[in-house]
Structures are given as structure tokens and as C-alpha cells.
Design a protein around this motif. Structure first.
Motif, PDB file in Angstrom:
ATOM      1  N   LYS A 165       0.827  -1.203   0.000  1.00 17.92           N
ATOM      2  CA  LYS A 165       0.000   0.000   0.000  1.00 17.92           C
ATOM      3  C   LYS A 165       0.869   1.264   0.000  1.00 17.92           C
ATOM      4  O   LYS A 165       0.579   2.240  -0.698  1.00 17.92           O
ATOM      5  CB  LYS A 165      -0.930  -0.006   1.212  1.00 17.92           C
ATOM      6  CG  LYS A 165      -2.058  -1.027   1.118  1.00 17.92           C
ATOM      7  CD  LYS A 165      -2.956  -0.964   2.353  1.00 17.92           C
ATOM      8  CE  LYS A 165      -4.093  -1.977   2.244  1.00 17.92           C
ATOM      9  NZ  LYS A 165      -4.968  -1.951   3.451  1.00 17.92           N
ATOM     10  N   GLU A 166       1.917   1.227   0.813  1.00 17.86           N
ATOM     11  CA  GLU A 166       2.819   2.393   0.847  1.00 17.86           C
ATOM     12  C   GLU A 166       3.516   2.589  -0.487  1.00 17.86           C
ATOM     13  O   GLU A 166       3.714   3.716  -0.953  1.00 17.86           O
ATOM     14  CB  GLU A 166       3.854   2.194   1.968  1.00 17.86           C
ATOM     15  CG  GLU A 166       4.806   3.368   2.164  1.00 17.86           C
ATOM     16  CD  GLU A 166       4.101   4.621   2.628  1.00 17.86           C
ATOM     17  OE1 GLU A 166       4.660   5.716   2.427  1.00 17.86           O
ATOM     18  OE2 GLU A 166       2.980   4.512   3.188  1.00 17.86           O
ATOM     19  N   HIS A 169       1.129   4.176  -2.875  1.00 16.46           N
ATOM     20  CA  HIS A 169       0.998   5.599  -2.553  1.00 16.46           C
ATOM     21  C   HIS A 169       2.185   6.390  -3.103  1.00 16.46           C
ATOM     22  O   HIS A 169       2.019   7.483  -3.670  1.00 16.46           O
ATOM     23  CB  HIS A 169       0.903   5.776  -1.034  1.00 16.46           C
ATOM     24  CG  HIS A 169       0.851   7.206  -0.597  1.00 16.46           C
ATOM     25  ND1 HIS A 169      -0.244   8.016  -0.822  1.00 16.46           N
ATOM     26  CD2 HIS A 169       1.778   7.983   0.027  1.00 16.46           C
ATOM     27  CE1 HIS A 169       0.003   9.224  -0.349  1.00 16.46           C
ATOM     28  NE2 HIS A 169       1.222   9.233   0.170  1.00 16.46           N
ATOM     29  N   SER A 173       2.139   9.356  -5.964  1.00 13.93           N
ATOM     30  CA  SER A 173       2.788  10.657  -5.749  1.00 13.93           C
ATOM     31  C   SER A 173       3.827  10.920  -6.821  1.00 13.93           C
ATOM     32  O   SER A 173       3.956  12.039  -7.329  1.00 13.93           O
ATOM     33  CB  SER A 173       3.443  10.695  -4.361  1.00 13.93           C
ATOM     34  OG  SER A 173       2.476  10.508  -3.344  1.00 13.93           O
TER      35      SER A 173
END
Length: 250
Positions: A165-166, A169, A173
Motif C-alpha cells: 500500500k505504501e 501511494h 505521488s
């Protein structure tokens, strides 16, 4: 003697204009290389999520070599243009130069401004390229760590999900940043094209200014306003970029 010195000055101006035109073309290609590098690495990143980490990134390596070659060529052109400007400065300060010294100094200052703009643009584009490459190397390292962890014993699945998930993300970005850079590059290319047109107009206006002193005063006011507008535009672009970055990381 006067004819000889005049020919020497015109020779230097011709060399300066030729080098400026070459630099203009090189910098446009350099900027496009930076943009294409960003897009190709973004595609590689998406493809690596579904393929093995052992796939060689030949395209990235080829672009790295092209970047180094173009950077050296541009640095050499900048050095040559600096040498021509130095010779023009020596000529204007030498004894026996005609009474048109003010006009010569104005022409010399214009060539110096162009050299300064090209130097600034080169270093800015080069810094952007290096930042993109360093970010891609970092993201590649993160992907490898995640894949290595996933291929392990299979324990701590919850932590693996958090890592994924990170990672998603970060990729989102990164995509927003790449889009911002692409917009900035497109804006810069448009400004470069407009600058070529303005250079031609500016050259004609300088010819008129050498003939009519009143026009010279008008040109100076126009130059002051143009620099002010450039500062305002640069400030707006900078603020928009900062806001997009803040939005991307929140």
C-alpha cells in the motif's frame, strides 16, 4: 584600419549568433530527453510490478549515455560562446575603436544576457534529469526490497500488505510529480520557441536603436518590463509546483 576592425567585430557577432542557434537547438533536445526519460521510467516501473526484476532496462541505460554525451556537447558550446563574448569585450575596450562604442556595448550586453540564460537553462534541466534518475533508482530499490520480501517464507503477510500500500501511494505521488514536470517542460519549450521569435524582433529593434537614439530608450523600457514579467511568471509556476507537491504528499 577602421574597415578591418569593423570586419573583425562582424566576424565575432556572426560566430556568437551561430553558437547561440546551435545551443538553442541542443537545449530543446536536451529538455525533450529529460521528459522522455521520466515517461519511460514510469512505464518501466509499472511493467516491473508484473514482471521479473531481472529484466534489463536497456532503454534507461541508452538514455543515460545520451544524456552524458549531450551534456558534454552543450558545455563545450557554452565554453566556445563564452570565449567569443570575451573577445568581443576585449574589442570594445581596445584603443582605436570607433565612436559607436555605446552601440557595441549594448550588443555585447545582449549576447552576454543570452549566454547567461542558456547557462541557467542547461544547469536547471541537468539538475531535473539527475533528480529524476536518483528518484527512479530509489524507487527501484524499494521495489526490489518488496519483491524480495514477498518471495520469502510467506510470514508477516500483514506487513507485506502495508508495504505494498505504501509503495502504491509512493507511485501515485511520483506520477503526480512526473505530470507536473511534464507540464513545466512543455511550458519551457513554448517559452523557448517564443524566445526565438523575440530574438529576431529584438535584433531588428537594435538595428533601429543604433540609428535612432529615441528608440533605444524605448527598447530599454521594454526589456525592463519583459524581465519583470518573466520574474512574475517564474514565481507563479514555482508556487503552483510547490502546491502540487504539497497536495501529492498529503
Amino acid at each position: 584600419m577602421a574597415a578591418g576592425t569593423s570586419n573583425y567585430w562582424e566576424d565575432l557577432r556572426k560566430q556568437a549568433r551561430q553558437l547561440e542557434n546551435e545551443l538553442d537547438l541542443k537545449l530543446v533536445s536536451f529538455s525533450k530527453l529529460c521528459t522522455s526519460y521520466s515517461h519511460s521510467n514510469a512505464r518501466d516501473g509499472r511493467r516491473d510490478r508484473y514482471s521479473s526484476d531481472t529484466t534489463p532496462l536497456l532503454n534507461g541505460s541508452s538514455q543515460d549515455r545520451m544524456f552524458e554525451t549531450m551534456a558534454i556537447e552543450i558545455e563545450q558550446l557554452l565554453a566556445r560562446l563564452t570565449g567569443v563574448n570575451d573577445k568581443m569585450a576585449e574589442y570594445t575596450n581596445s584603443a582605436g575603436v570607433p565612436s559607436l562604442n555605446a552601440a557595441l556595448m549594448h550588443t555585447l550586453q545582449r549576447h552576454r544576457d543570452i549566454l547567461q540564460d542558456y547557462t541557467h537553462e542547461f544547469h536547471k534541466t541537468k539538475a531535473n534529469f539527475m533528480a529524476i534518475r536518483e528518484r527512479e533508482n530509489l524507487m527501484g530499490s524499494v521495489r526490489k526490497d518488496i519483491e524480495s520480501y514477498k518471495s520469502g517464507s510467506g510470514v508477516n503477510n500483514r506487513r507485506t500488505e502495508l508495504f505494498l500500500k505504501e509503495h502504491d501511494h509512493l507511485r501515485n505521488s511520483d506520477r503526480l510529480i512526473e505530470e507536473t514536470i511534464s507540464i513545466a517542460m512543455a511550458t519551457k519549450e513554448n517559452m523557448t520557441s517564443q524566445r526565438g521569435m523575440l530574438k529576431s524582433i529584438h535584433s531588428k529593434m537594435n538595428t533601429l536603436a543604433n540609428r535612432f537614439p529615441a528608440v533605444n530608450s524605448l527598447i530599454q523600457r521594454i526589456n525592463l518590463r519583459k524581465r519583470r514579467d518573466s520574474l512574475i511568471l517564474g514565481g507563479v509556476i514555482g508556487i503552483c509546483t510547490i502546491l502540487l507537491l504539497l497536495y501529492a504528499f498529503h
